[in-house]
Design a protein around this motif. Structure first.
Motif, PDB file in Angstrom:
ATOM      1  N   ILE A  80      -6.669 -48.168   1.872  1.00  0.00           N
ATOM      2  CA  ILE A  80      -7.583 -48.320   3.009  1.00  0.00           C
ATOM      3  C   ILE A  80      -7.266 -49.600   3.779  1.00  0.00           C
ATOM      4  N   ALA A  81      -7.021 -50.689   3.041  1.00  0.00           N
ATOM      5  CA  ALA A  81      -6.684 -51.953   3.696  1.00  0.00           C
ATOM      6  C   ALA A  81      -5.383 -51.838   4.472  1.00  0.00           C
ATOM      7  N   SER A  82      -4.415 -51.097   3.941  1.00  0.00           N
ATOM      8  CA  SER A  82      -3.136 -50.923   4.647  1.00  0.00           C
ATOM      9  C   SER A  82      -3.330 -50.142   5.938  1.00  0.00           C
ATOM     10  N   VAL A  83      -4.160 -49.110   5.901  1.00  0.00           N
ATOM     11  CA  VAL A  83      -4.426 -48.339   7.113  1.00  0.00           C
ATOM     12  C   VAL A  83      -5.098 -49.227   8.161  1.00  0.00           C
ATOM     13  N   PRO A 107     -11.976 -37.795   4.040  1.00  0.00           N
ATOM     14  CA  PRO A 107     -12.988 -37.755   5.114  1.00  0.00           C
ATOM     15  C   PRO A 107     -13.894 -38.982   5.138  1.00  0.00           C
ATOM     16  N   ARG A 108     -14.249 -39.477   3.971  1.00  0.00           N
ATOM     17  CA  ARG A 108     -15.109 -40.657   3.947  1.00  0.00           C
ATOM     18  C   ARG A 108     -14.376 -41.883   4.482  1.00  0.00           C
ATOM     19  N   VAL A 109     -13.083 -42.003   4.149  1.00  0.00           N
ATOM     20  CA  VAL A 109     -12.286 -43.123   4.650  1.00  0.00           C
ATOM     21  C   VAL A 109     -12.146 -43.037   6.165  1.00  0.00           C
ATOM     22  N   ALA A 134     -15.459 -49.801   6.954  1.00  0.00           N
ATOM     23  CA  ALA A 134     -14.281 -49.756   6.089  1.00  0.00           C
ATOM     24  C   ALA A 134     -14.233 -50.915   5.086  1.00  0.00           C
ATOM     25  N   PRO A 135     -14.553 -52.174   5.467  1.00  0.00           N
ATOM     26  CA  PRO A 135     -14.548 -53.228   4.455  1.00  0.00           C
ATOM     27  C   PRO A 135     -15.489 -52.946   3.289  1.00  0.00           C
ATOM     28  N   LEU A 136     -16.650 -52.327   3.557  1.00  0.00           N
ATOM     29  CA  LEU A 136     -17.556 -51.976   2.465  1.00  0.00           C
ATOM     30  C   LEU A 136     -16.918 -50.922   1.565  1.00  0.00           C
ATOM     31  N   LEU A 137     -16.241 -49.951   2.139  1.00  0.00           N
ATOM     32  CA  LEU A 137     -15.594 -48.918   1.334  1.00  0.00           C
ATOM     33  C   LEU A 137     -14.490 -49.512   0.473  1.00  0.00           C
TER      34      LEU A 137
END
Length: 289
Positions: A259-262, A65-67, A240-243
């Motif tokens: 995350i980067a792939s998504v 959920p956070r992503v 997203a970059p911060l995550l």
């Protein structure tokens, strides 16, 4: 009556055209090597790292959920910022190309400022201006409106860093649009709105879509200028970059790669769709081919 059959050998298709300038093999090899080192190898490494989680682990990391909240903030604000830049970037390019006024060269040079300004400096400056006690933020604070530390502040930062891409993409195409085309349209009885909608905008559409794609791609991956004004509140203003950075600090490299792939997949699909629309626009209106 007999017909003569030509026995001349067919020419094999050429891999490249002959050129008076030598060095095709060397330059092609350098291009492929540079492209592989800068783009292909990092992307392959990203895919391999994220694949280490396995299908189930990757899905779990990507659908956290956070992503999902961070991805939503990044892509929605980037799309909105790119749309705003298309409108105002087109107007700015029109003014710079079609009008002559005092200070025009200075104004034209300022457009490129986000290219040269360090992103951290831009982020700190925007935060100081739009924070509740800033010059502009203080005007909205009594109304209960917050700009900094909200998605609105993120959007403003993305507009700031993406505007030059739109202006510099549209400006040279607009310079090639002849005034005679507009005069011919007016001679045929078209009003100003019809001339803009049916003559000017179709010629600019490929450039507008290109500028939109560049501004969007720049905004969705922006970190330095956004991190200060974002507020970094999960599910609200966390990008997203911060995550990804947070996952790296937690030594969760596979999660960061997921995350980067998504982000990469979503960005590729959006840019692919934009390129399809751009190709259709070129075929439809016959410009930029």
């Amino acid at each position: 009556m007999s017909t003569a059959v030509s026995t001349a050998p067919r020419r094999a298709p050429r891999f490249r055209q002959q050129s008076v300038i030598p060095g095709f093999g060397l330059t092609l090899g350098f291009t492929l090597t540079y492209f592989s080192l800068i783009i292909l190898i990092p992307l392959i490494a990203l895919a391999v790292r994220s694949a280490g989680l396995g299908p189930e682990g990757f899905w779990k990391a990507a659908t956290d959920p956070r992503v999902l909240g961070a991805l939503r903030v990044s892509f929605v604000t980037a799309l909105f910022a790119a749309a705003v830049n298309v409108v105002f970037g087109t107007l700015i390019a029109w003014v710079l190309v079609r009008y002559r006024f005092p200070g025009r060269r200075i104004f034209d040079a300022i457009i490129d400022l986000p290219f040269a300004l360090p992103t951290a400096v831009a982020g700190i400056s925007l935060t100081a201006i739009y924070s509740p006690n800033g010059v502009i933020g203080a005007l909205f604070a009594p109304l209960g409106w917050r700009i900094a530390y909200t998605p609105i502040g993120i959007t403003i930062a993305m507009i700031f860093i993406g505007l030059p891409f739109v202006v510099r993409t549209i400006q040279p195409i607009l310079e090639e649009v002849s005034h005679e085309v507009e005069e011919a349209s007016a001679t045929l009885g078209a009003n100003r709105f019809q001339t803009i909608a049916h003559v000017i905008l179709p010629s600019l559409m490929p450039a507008i879509l290109t500028g939109f794609a560049l501004a969007f791609a720049r905004a969705v991956g922006e970190y330095g200028s956004v991190i200060f004004i974002a507020g970094n509140i999960p599910f609200v203003s966390e990008i997203a970059p911060l995550l990804i950075v947070i996952r790296l600090e937690e030594t969760n490299y596979a999660g960061a790669a997921a995350i980067a792939s998504v982000m990469l997949i979503i960005s590729f699909l959006l840019l692919f769709a934009i390129n399809l629309i751009q190709a259709w626009s070129r075929r439809r209106y016959g410009y930029g081919s």
